[in-house]
Design a protein around this motif. Sequence first.
Motif, PDB file in Angstrom:
ATOM      1  N   LEU A   1      18.103  40.376 -33.367  1.00 48.01           N
ATOM      2  CA  LEU A   1      17.308  40.882 -32.292  1.00 48.01           C
ATOM      3  C   LEU A   1      15.935  40.574 -32.355  1.00 48.01           C
ATOM      4  O   LEU A   1      15.026  40.386 -31.458  1.00 48.01           O
ATOM      5  N   VAL A   2      15.342  40.373 -33.622  1.00 47.03           N
ATOM      6  CA  VAL A   2      13.944  40.130 -33.893  1.00 47.03           C
ATOM      7  C   VAL A   2      13.572  38.660 -33.921  1.00 47.03           C
ATOM      8  O   VAL A   2      12.683  38.026 -33.348  1.00 47.03           O
ATOM      9  N   ALA A   3      14.352  37.952 -34.602  1.00 44.33           N
ATOM     10  CA  ALA A   3      14.112  36.394 -35.015  1.00 44.33           C
ATOM     11  C   ALA A   3      14.232  35.561 -33.819  1.00 44.33           C
ATOM     12  O   ALA A   3      13.589  34.810 -33.492  1.00 44.33           O
ATOM     13  N   ILE A   4      15.677  35.891 -32.990  1.00 47.64           N
ATOM     14  CA  ILE A   4      15.824  34.884 -31.973  1.00 47.64           C
ATOM     15  C   ILE A   4      14.821  34.959 -30.921  1.00 47.64           C
ATOM     16  O   ILE A   4      14.327  33.869 -30.316  1.00 47.64           O
ATOM     17  N   PRO A   5      14.504  36.097 -30.242  1.00 49.32           N
ATOM     18  CA  PRO A   5      13.235  36.001 -29.294  1.00 49.32           C
ATOM     19  C   PRO A   5      12.099  35.385 -29.890  1.00 49.32           C
ATOM     20  O   PRO A   5      11.252  34.739 -29.030  1.00 49.32           O
TER      21      PRO A   5
ATOM     22  N   PHE B   1      12.349  31.714 -29.724  1.00 50.37           N
ATOM     23  CA  PHE B   1      11.911  31.236 -28.693  1.00 50.37           C
ATOM     24  C   PHE B   1      10.560  31.437 -28.419  1.00 50.37           C
ATOM     25  O   PHE B   1      10.056  30.115 -27.937  1.00 50.37           O
ATOM     26  N   LEU B   2       9.690  32.156 -28.749  1.00 50.82           N
ATOM     27  CA  LEU B   2       8.385  32.169 -28.445  1.00 50.82           C
ATOM     28  C   LEU B   2       7.486  30.970 -29.055  1.00 50.82           C
ATOM     29  O   LEU B   2       6.910  30.241 -28.782  1.00 50.82           O
TER      30      LEU B   2
ATOM     31  N   ASN C   1      14.979  28.344 -37.785  1.00 48.87           N
ATOM     32  CA  ASN C   1      15.974  27.585 -36.941  1.00 48.87           C
ATOM     33  C   ASN C   1      15.768  27.584 -35.514  1.00 48.87           C
ATOM     34  O   ASN C   1      16.130  26.761 -34.714  1.00 48.87           O
ATOM     35  N   THR C   2      15.884  28.850 -35.228  1.00 51.32           N
ATOM     36  CA  THR C   2      15.755  28.984 -33.658  1.00 51.32           C
ATOM     37  C   THR C   2      14.423  28.417 -33.008  1.00 51.32           C
ATOM     38  O   THR C   2      14.272  27.830 -32.077  1.00 51.32           O
TER      39      THR C   2
END
Length: 292
Positions: free
Chosen positions: A117-121, A124-125, A181-182
């Motif tokens: 929930l923290v790493a993926i958004p 993206f930023l 990776n995101t």
Amino acid sequence: MKPASQLGWRAALISLVIFACLLLVWHLATAPKESARLDAGSAASSSAEDEYAKLMGKSSSSPVKASGFPGLAQMGATMRKELANPFYDNGPNDKGIGIQLGYSLARVGVGFAIAALVAIPLGFLLGMSPLMQRALNPFIQILKPISPLAWMPLALYTIKDSSISGIFVIFICSVWPMLMNTAFGVASVRRDWLNVAKTLEVTPLRKAFLVILPAAAPTILTGMRISMGIAWLVIVAAEMLVGGTGIGYFVWNEWNNLSLTSVIFAILVIGVTGMVLDLFFARLQKLVTYTE
């Protein structure tokens, strides 16, 4: 038969052969040996040992194990015993392997979910904004190399709960592979697709979900797969340190009880569980991977 199918069967056959060889080596290394016969010169000096052996119900000519390592028969008995009732609960220090495994999986699941929930958004930023990537990169490069277990004393001091501290350590070790990776996957989306979205005046939110996310999904799943492997590795060590419950605590507790067979059985359970988790994310990664 298709070449891919033939390759799979051959790989499975080689794996079985290697497994059989490992079992054979284990059996030979732990097989009992016939004790050497005493000669006339040493018969008098060994009389006390013979008397002690008789009192213990043993014979001086009985076979002795080559080492203290458990054999396959002992391992089989331990596995049958543990798997017969894996969810028993006889108190704080006597729980079945199923309960202990459940505690570990729960901690890993919660910490991993919070990290996602923290790493993926945030990924993206970073991937969509070169400015934010340069601004946050120094902090990421400083925090990323720190061992997750190094955070355990601080977590125990501030949180004062071993279970939540374990979840925090899982969060710390899981967040970095997913974040990197995101960010890489989002930044690597083909410019043509972004230009088409810009031409169609797609809103940033719709562009993120309908264009960038499907294109970056394979890379994101790769990061999640790596994070899960690291999380499962770290939780065992963390539970050995903090104790209480979990598969890591089970290993340490059985070692304190000098039960090597239970320790080896728990190691096998850890390995099989890690393999199942990796296969799960590999299947998810395959589902979202596309070929042009």
